[in-house]
Design a protein around this motif. Structure first.
Motif, PDB file in Angstrom:
ATOM      1  N   HIS A 103       0.828  -1.206   0.000  1.00 37.16           N
ATOM      2  CA  HIS A 103       0.000   0.000   0.000  1.00 37.16           C
ATOM      3  C   HIS A 103       0.864   1.259   0.000  1.00 37.16           C
ATOM      4  O   HIS A 103       0.430   2.300  -0.459  1.00 37.16           O
ATOM      5  N   ILE A 136       2.062  -1.815  11.192  1.00 34.91           N
ATOM      6  CA  ILE A 136       1.663  -2.193   9.834  1.00 34.91           C
ATOM      7  C   ILE A 136       0.412  -1.424   9.421  1.00 34.91           C
ATOM      8  O   ILE A 136       0.358  -0.790   8.359  1.00 34.91           O
ATOM      9  N   GLY A 137      -0.604  -1.461  10.286  1.00 34.94           N
ATOM     10  CA  GLY A 137      -1.861  -0.806   9.952  1.00 34.94           C
ATOM     11  C   GLY A 137      -1.693   0.688   9.794  1.00 34.94           C
ATOM     12  O   GLY A 137      -2.274   1.300   8.888  1.00 34.94           O
ATOM     13  N   ALA A 138      -0.895   1.307  10.667  1.00 32.78           N
ATOM     14  CA  ALA A 138      -0.725   2.756  10.618  1.00 32.78           C
ATOM     15  C   ALA A 138      -0.049   3.164   9.311  1.00 32.78           C
ATOM     16  O   ALA A 138      -0.508   4.080   8.618  1.00 32.78           O
ATOM     17  N   LEU A 145       0.168   1.426   6.519  1.00 26.92           N
ATOM     18  CA  LEU A 145      -0.709   1.068   5.411  1.00 26.92           C
ATOM     19  C   LEU A 145      -1.757   2.148   5.174  1.00 26.92           C
ATOM     20  O   LEU A 145      -1.901   2.676   4.074  1.00 26.92           O
ATOM     21  N   GLY A 146      -2.463   2.536   6.250  1.00 30.27           N
ATOM     22  CA  GLY A 146      -3.551   3.496   6.111  1.00 30.27           C
ATOM     23  C   GLY A 146      -3.060   4.871   5.717  1.00 30.27           C
ATOM     24  O   GLY A 146      -3.566   5.476   4.764  1.00 30.27           O
ATOM     25  N   SER A 147      -2.042   5.390   6.422  1.00 26.87           N
ATOM     26  CA  SER A 147      -1.688   6.782   6.142  1.00 26.87           C
ATOM     27  C   SER A 147      -0.931   6.918   4.817  1.00 26.87           C
ATOM     28  O   SER A 147      -1.131   7.893   4.107  1.00 26.87           O
ATOM     29  N   PHE A 173      -1.377   5.051   2.201  1.00 31.13           N
ATOM     30  CA  PHE A 173      -2.391   4.935   1.148  1.00 31.13           C
ATOM     31  C   PHE A 173      -3.174   6.240   1.035  1.00 31.13           C
ATOM     32  O   PHE A 173      -3.491   6.683  -0.073  1.00 31.13           O
ATOM     33  N   GLY A 174      -3.472   6.852   2.197  1.00 31.43           N
ATOM     34  CA  GLY A 174      -4.164   8.136   2.183  1.00 31.43           C
ATOM     35  C   GLY A 174      -3.379   9.172   1.398  1.00 31.43           C
ATOM     36  O   GLY A 174      -3.932   9.888   0.558  1.00 31.43           O
TER      37      GLY A 174
END
Lengths: 405, 311
Positions: A51, A107-109, A111-113, A115-116
């Motif tokens: 991502h 990982i989640g942090a 991935l999300g930011s 991608f944002g």
């Protein structure tokens, strides 16, 4: 159907052939590389890396346009995506190492930011290049339509390089995956090998952007490996089986996708791999569900057979229905529960085995040998013939199991 | 900052803030239970759930979508657990296998079905479209008291508010259970708390939050909302209640600041147009987390730095 056959035999036209071969190579590289990621138990790190490529694609496009270029050159976009993917990887490692957040949160942090950020850059590009389609959205789910020969070359060269690098690094990476402490003691730089492994993952991700897309490329790294794991217990073989499954999924998926409209390449390739996974989960000979169930069933039968024969030898009544069924089926007891001649002979054997073991355990204090007593291991596998002869001498002469229960 | 603000910015901002709140609340517990990536998995399977619901009902109404996505989340959780047990695979890899496969299936279904008549496409599903949720019926702040204008509020606002309220209520009601089951599952069981049920309920709640927020911000950026505000809050305090409060604050801050930056940032820089609000919200939440990682008073691992023992 003829369309599919043509695509499978690489007769469906220039572009379809290019895509099919590229996807097969990509699958091979991803399967082999993903193995080490899986063995290191960091499968989902690849998701964040994938991502995190999106902002790089956007930035590279903007940079190339600013420099007066077309902005759509694949090598440029891939280099950009590699830069932000690497950055995302470093940020992730930094969060997991420096703060008390666990790796999954990191990982989640990332991935999300990341991608944002990528989405924001895409909207910037959309408003900027009004009237000119940048086509960067194709990197989300892969878009193989209109792939150029140079793009195919980039994918093929990248895939080959990744496979070669995996082959060269296979020993240190296997070692680090199984026992990082031992690897460090042998003088390997574990951190650097980990980085090299993540670098390979990054390379595969970047190469796969065009074909599979950044959201599903993680599937190409995970599914073939997990599937291969059902077929063997040896790490060296998992690598190549995973590579083969990945390559085959890529080949079949790309061919099927080329044979009909509205069959997006990335999802079809992933579904091919998923099909192989489901088949292996149930039917693989080593760790498949069916094989495990059969093994368990055989083990159960051996235990019940032994318990039943011991009961016959000791004249204990047998009430377990499964044991009774088993002994009857093997002709060791008659339908009314009385032991047959063969049953008596077998019972005597099992009882002798039991007594030998009991004697052996009183003779030897060595748990390395006697610890192997589980009621099923033949004593001949543990002790030498002369040791067994000595045990028999102490037990006295043989005896028979009398008839009737 | 008058009529135009109410018409074009107020409702998206509110919806963004409510979505962030709805995601951050369960996110706090997911982070503490080391299940942050369940949020990742759920947000990916929202897409197939919605597509299947659409194919079955033929509409894009809210309720079937919610049910479909929650159903997909349940299916995904069951499949992940099944694959993990049957195949004896580590949870991360099991998750990776299941959610990518379901996502691929969802994309394929979406491409195969005729969705040209409705607003349902992959890009929208991935990135969301917060900017489109405007309040055309408003003519100024006075519209807030005008029933005719209020009736024209985007339905997403009411839905999001309802979901956020339900999740807030559930968190408050099950607070003690959640707290104990999160920190010490064994102790929870000895107290008679159905720890497994609490865990499953948390996953379902997260799924509902993800689906409701999906409309506004898309399925990938939902992950940032699940993880970034609670993770940043985790670095601010050692007390669960305070952490949840911080996470709500961070969530609202990300949503409002993100929306403002997306809408007006390009203008300030001299450019025209706006950038994706959902993406900007994710960036702001990531920046907040980054600041918390550098300056948060409780950023260090327990025992690693000079930190008083106990929570």
């Amino acid at each position: 159907m003829t369309g599919l056959l043509a695509a499978l035999t690489l007769q469906a036209g220039y572009n379809a052939t290019l895509v099919t071969l590229g996807a097969a190579l990509l699958g091979l590289a991803a399967g082999a590389t993903g193995t080490f990621l899986f063995l290191r138990k960091r499968a989902l790190v690849a998701d964040a890396v994938a991502h995190a490529t999106l902002p790089g694609v956007g930035l590279a496009f903007l940079a190339m346009v600013a420099l007066g270029g077309d902005g759509r050159s694949l090598p440029g976009l891939l280099i950009g995506s590699a830069v932000t993917a690497g950055l995302g990887l470093l940020v992730m490692e930094w969060i997991a190492r420096r703060t008390r957040l666990a790796e999954d949160a990191a990982i989640g942090a990332v991935l999300g930011s990341f991608f944002g950020l990528g989405v924001v850059l895409l909207t910037v590009i959309q408003t900027m290049s009004a009237g000119r389609q940048a086509g960067l959205e194709g990197f989300l789910l892969g878009s193989t339509a209109g792939m150029l020969f140079q793009d195919g070359l980039v994918i093929a060269a990248g895939g080959t390089a990744a496979v070669l690098a995996t082959w060269l690094l296979r020993r240190p990476m296997t070692l680090v995956a199984f026992d990082p402490g031992y690897a460090a003691a042998l003088g390997y730089d574990v951190r650097r090998i980990d980085l090299a492994m993540m670098g390979l993952v990054m390379a595969v991700t970047v190469i796969g952007l065009k074909v599979v897309g950044l959201i599903l490329i993680v599937a190409m790294l995970i599914i073939p490996t997990v599937t291969a794991r059902f077929w063997t217990q040896r790490a060296g073989r998992v690598v190549w089986i995973a590579g083969a499954i990945g390559g085959l999924s890529g080949y079949l998926g790309a061919a099927i996708s080329a044979s009909a409209p509205a069959l997006p390449t990335g999802p079809i390739i992933v579904l091919m791999a998923a099909g192989a996974f489901v088949l292996s989960l149930f039917f693989a000979p080593v760790r498949g569900v069916l094989a495990s169930a059969l093994r368990h069933r055989r083990f159960q039968a051996r235990v019940h057979r032994r318990q039943g024969l011991l009961a016959l030898a000791r004249h204990d009544p047998i009430r377990e229905p499964f044991t009774l069924r088993l002994l009857r089926r093997e002709g060791l007891i008659r339908p009314d529960g009385v032991a047959t001649d063969r049953g008596r002979a077998q019972a005597a054997r099992v009882l002798r085995e039991e007594r030998r073991w009991a004697e052996a355990r009183s003779l030897h204090q060595d748990t390395g040998l006697t610890g192997r007593y589980d009621g099923l291991t033949p004593i001949e596998e543990v002790f030498t013939p002369d040791e067994i002869a000595e045990i028999d001498r102490r037990l006295g002469r043989p005896f028979a199991v009398p008839g009737g229960v | 900052m008058g009529a135009e603000f109410v018409q074009f910015s107020l409702t998206p901002m509110l919806i963004g803030a409510l979505a962030a709140i709805a995601c951050a609340l369960p996110g706090n517990f997911l982070i503490l239970r080391r299940q942050a990536l369940i949020g990742d998995a759920i947000s990916h399977v929202v897409l197939p759930g919605i597509v299947v619901a659409f194919l079955l009902t033929g509409t894009v109404a809210a309720l079937p979508m919610l049910i479909g996505a929650a159903g997909a989340a349940v299916v995904a959780v069951v499949l992940i657990e099944g694959v993990r047990r049957l195949g004896r695979i580590e949870p991360g890899a099991a998750m990776g296998v299941v959610f990518t496969t379901l996502f691929a299936g969802g994309v394929l279904l979406l491409e195969q079905s005729d969705t040209s008549s409705v607003h349902l496409d992959v890009e929208h599903a991935l990135m969301g479209n917060l900017e489109s949720l405007i309040w055309l019926g408003a003519s100024g702040w006075g519209s807030l008291a005008d029933p005719a204008a209020l009736a024209q509020l985007p339905p997403e606002l009411g839905r999001m508010a309802l979901v956020a309220a339900i999740i807030g209520l559930l968190t408050a009601v099950f607070w003690r259970w959640l707290k104990i089951a999160t920190f010490d599952e064994g102790f929870a069981r000895t107290l008679g708390i159905p720890a497994a049920g609490v865990g499953f309920g948390l996953v379902i709640t997260s799924a509902v939050a993800a689906v409701a927020a999906f409309d506004a911000v898309g399925s990938i950026i939902v992950i940032a909302m699940f993880i970034c505000p609670p993770a940043a809050a985790r670095l601010m305090t050692n007390r669960l209640g305070v952490q949840v409060a911080w996470s709500l604050g961070f969530a609202v801050l990300s949503a409002v600041l993100g929306y403002v930056l997306a809408g007006y940032g390009p203008l300030w820089l001299g450019a025209t147009g706006a950038v994706s609000a959902a993406g900007m919200i994710a960036i702001v939440s990531g920046v907040i987390l980054g600041l918390a990682c550098v300056y948060g008073p409780h950023r260090a691992r327990q025992g690693a730095a000079a930190e008083p023992a106990g929570r």
